[in-house]
Design a protein around this motif. Structure first.
Motif, PDB file in Angstrom:
ATOM      1  N   ARG A  19       0.858  -1.301  -0.009  1.00 52.03           N
ATOM      2  CA  ARG A  19       0.208   0.016   0.100  1.00 52.03           C
ATOM      3  C   ARG A  19       0.801   1.120   0.176  1.00 52.03           C
ATOM      4  NH1 ARG A  19      -5.294   1.053   1.729  1.00 52.03           N
ATOM      5  NH2 ARG A  19      -5.864   3.108   0.824  1.00 52.03           N
ATOM      6  N   TYR A  60      -1.451  -2.996  -5.757  1.00 49.80           N
ATOM      7  CA  TYR A  60      -2.036  -1.438  -5.612  1.00 49.80           C
ATOM      8  C   TYR A  60      -1.348  -0.698  -6.585  1.00 49.80           C
ATOM      9  CZ  TYR A  60      -3.211  -2.500  -0.828  1.00 49.80           C
ATOM     10  OH  TYR A  60      -3.435  -3.136   0.490  1.00 49.80           O
ATOM     11  N   TYR A 105      -6.961  -0.850  -5.699  1.00 48.46           N
ATOM     12  CA  TYR A 105      -6.388  -2.323  -5.167  1.00 48.46           C
ATOM     13  C   TYR A 105      -7.096  -3.279  -6.057  1.00 48.46           C
ATOM     14  CZ  TYR A 105      -5.162  -6.275  -2.501  1.00 48.46           C
ATOM     15  OH  TYR A 105      -4.871  -7.582  -2.349  1.00 48.46           O
TER      16      TYR A 105
END
Length: 608
Positions: free
Chosen positions: A62, A90, A108
């Motif tokens: 992330r 991501y 995502y």
């Protein structure tokens, strides 16, 4: 998601080991490379981005660690190379132009080989001032971040620092729920260690490091006043005690009313030290590595911040990647897993050594059809439970497994019909095997772990012959692995100190169980030869202390006359119920002992 299973009581670890069965391992298939491709529009569909106007990055993290990077071409298309078809990424779109559009947006779930089109949405100004409550002055040098309001920690889409007048500004922010977070470090570990703010009605009414905003227009009044907070520090190490640098640690605040408070993240320095700052002094903190429940580290430490300014020595141990997979694709598995009998579910419970209790059951999400995976675990004991959702008549199964550091086992499942399920310890030994119980006991007793092939699958090879070297290991482990120091000089010419089972064979020699074969001035053990059933009878008899026994005058087996070698030992095994012989009444003294029979012999001695 955490769920409580009614069939499970918080057993003690000792009782659990005594009644549970264990499982099997393998390794996942290799990933295939494939690009992520797509088209980017600006503001509205049909208005393509220009060449180099949008940077596109893909990462498994992330926080976009080690991203794969590309840019849009003149027609707004892009292709991110180096992705794989098995991973989900991501994907971040960073707008580099000068229109009033969001500077960063993130999506995502895209795999390599998939197409991801994207429209850069409008962006709005978010700005304000920061002051210090205690000093009553503007706060210069405060770090201001915007983070997604989705439970993630340690990831900011925007970051800036307040100026000398305490002002800050983000020029282009997407119109989604965001957390506006502030951190200030006026002297590292000197009080007040960082600051937090009391909200003024715009966001949450609880103290915390940030407030929730949803910009739909330009605003310049996101003002806050910071108050002095507390801090936590400690060292992050691996299981050998070596410090780990740049390792993320996470913490969560539990407020006095037991509701969730703010969450924090920090990275360790080169000495492994991490620091959480700006914690409200009313919090009870949960501190761990890799997540708030403690995956990939030990279970979280709990720290009461009441009245504290700095809490030191909250150290964290991080283990090598440990995980397990449950697969419903082994022998005997059903073709369909979810049917009229209910949806199949897999859950696990972990033994917490510090608290000396089992954790609540946690449901494992599917990684694919008939496949469940639970990554980022610490070493230790785990219960794995298979059941059918909302079907009280499905018997289910609970099995215990011990994961050593770095283990990544794949547990195969035997499912001969929709209402029956069994987890397999060995892929080649299912409940239809006549020695299934004895082989399972052999594994649970720690006498064998089987062999793992090049495909990563654990097998027992029940029909394989037992070598004399392996037989020594079986007997030594069955005896409880007694303390023994092997001699510096080998007793047998063909068993050097470097041999895998040198200690076990020397133990047998010291106990008078194995004498070897004399040839002139030297003695041989022949560790690679198959052990035959006649010799095995002698070994087992001696391992039991050569008990007093009056051999019968009538042989118990048709092919073992009373005068034959080891007839007495074979008769003793028959009398003790250790061997039953063959259906035709013979013992087959010269036949090799296969591994399933070895399991049966040991089970009847030590397992009954």
């Amino acid at each position: 998601m955490t769920t409580t299973r009614p069939r499970f009581a918080a057993w003690s670890l000792v009782a659990a080991i005594a009644v549970a069965s264990t499982l099997l391992s393998a390794t996942p298939a290799a990933a295939e490379p494939a690009s992520i491709t797509g088209h980017v529009d600006l503001g509205t569909p049909g208005v393509s981005a220009g060449e180099g106007e949008v940077r596109v990055q893909a990462s498994l993290s992330r926080s976009m660690i080690n991203p794969l990077t590309t840019f849009t071409d003149a027609s707004g298309h892009y292709a991110v190379p180096g992705a794989t078809t098995t991973n989900r990424y991501y994907v971040m779109f960073e707008y580099l132009g000068d229109q009033p559009l969001a500077s960063t947006t993130q999506v995502y779930g895209t795999r390599g080989g998939e197409v991801l089109d994207h429209v850069i949405p409008p962006g709005y100004i978010v700005s304000g001032h920061v002051g210090l409550h205690e000093a009553g002055t503007p706060a210069a040098g405060v770090t201001v971040e915007l983070r997604p309001n989705d439970g993630s920690v340690g990831f900011a889409t925007h970051r800036t620092t307040t100026g000398s007048d305490g002002s800050y500004a983000f020029p282009r922010v997407e119109a989604v729920d965001m957390i506006l977070a502030f951190s200030f470090v006026p002297g590292q570990l000197q009080p007040p260690i960082d600051w937090y703010f009391d909200t003024d009605g715009i966001g949450s009414s609880r103290p915390g490091p940030g407030r929730i905003i949803h910009p739909t227009a330009d605003r310049t009044d996101y003002d806050v006043v910071l108050r002095g907070g507390a801090g936590i520090t400690g060292i992050i190490t691996d299981s050998s005690g070596e410090p780990i640098a740049n390792m993320p640690a996470n913490a969560a605040c539990i407020l006095p009313d037991y509701s969730a408070g703010p969450r924090y993240t920090a990275h360790s320095d080169e000495d492994g030290r991490y620091i959480f700052r700006g914690i409200p002094k009313v919090c009870r903190m949960s501190v761990a590595v890799g997540g708030y429940g403690g995956p990939n580290g030990r279970w979280p430490s709990y720290v009461d911040m009441s009245g504290n300014v700095i809490v030191e020595g909250v150290d964290i141990v991080v283990y090598e990647q440990t995980s397990f997979t449950v697969a419903f694709d082994g022998p005997g598995s059903a073709a369909s897993y979810d049917d009229v009998y209910g949806q199949l579910q897999v859950a696990y419970s972990a033994w917490d050594e510090d608290a000396e209790e089992w954790s609540e059951w946690s449901t494992i999400h599917r990684a694919g059809a008939g496949l469940w995976n639970m990554p980022d675990l610490r070493p230790g004991y785990y219960y794995i439970d298979i059941y059918r959702f909302q079907n009280p008549y499905f018997p289910g199964v609970e099995a215990l497994v011990y994961l050593e550091e770095g283990d990544t086992p794949r547990y195969e499942v035997w499912m001969p019909n929709p209402m029956s399920v069994q987890l397999l310890t060995f892929a080649d030994v299912d409940p239809s095997n006549g020695f299934y119980e004895e082989i399972e006991w052999l594994y649970r007793a720690g006498i064998t772990r089987g062999t793992v092939g090049t495909d990563g699958v654990r097998r027992f090879d029940p029909a394989q012959n037992v070598s004399r070297g392996a037989m020594a290991a079986f007997l030594y482990r069955a005896a409880g692995e007694p303390a023994f120091t092997p001699p510096a000089t080998p007793s047998f010419i063909d068993v050097p100190k470097s041999y895998q089972f040198y200690k076990e064979i020397e133990w047998m020699k010291a106990q008078g169980i194995a004498m070897g074969t004399r040839a002139g001035a030297v003695t041989y053990y022949k560790p690679y030869d198959d052990v035959i059933r006649r010799d095995m009878a002698a070994f087992i008899y001696r391992a039991q202390g050569s008990p007093a026994f009056d051999a019968p005058t009538t042989p118990p087996f048709t092919d073992i006359p009373v005068w034959s070698t080891y007839a007495r030992e074979i008769a003793w095994m028959k009398a003790e119920g250790i061997t039953r012989g063959n259906a035709d009444g013979s013992f087959a003294a010269e036949a090799p002992v296969y591994r399933a029979a070895m399991a049966a012999f040991l089970y009847r001695i030590y397992g009954d």
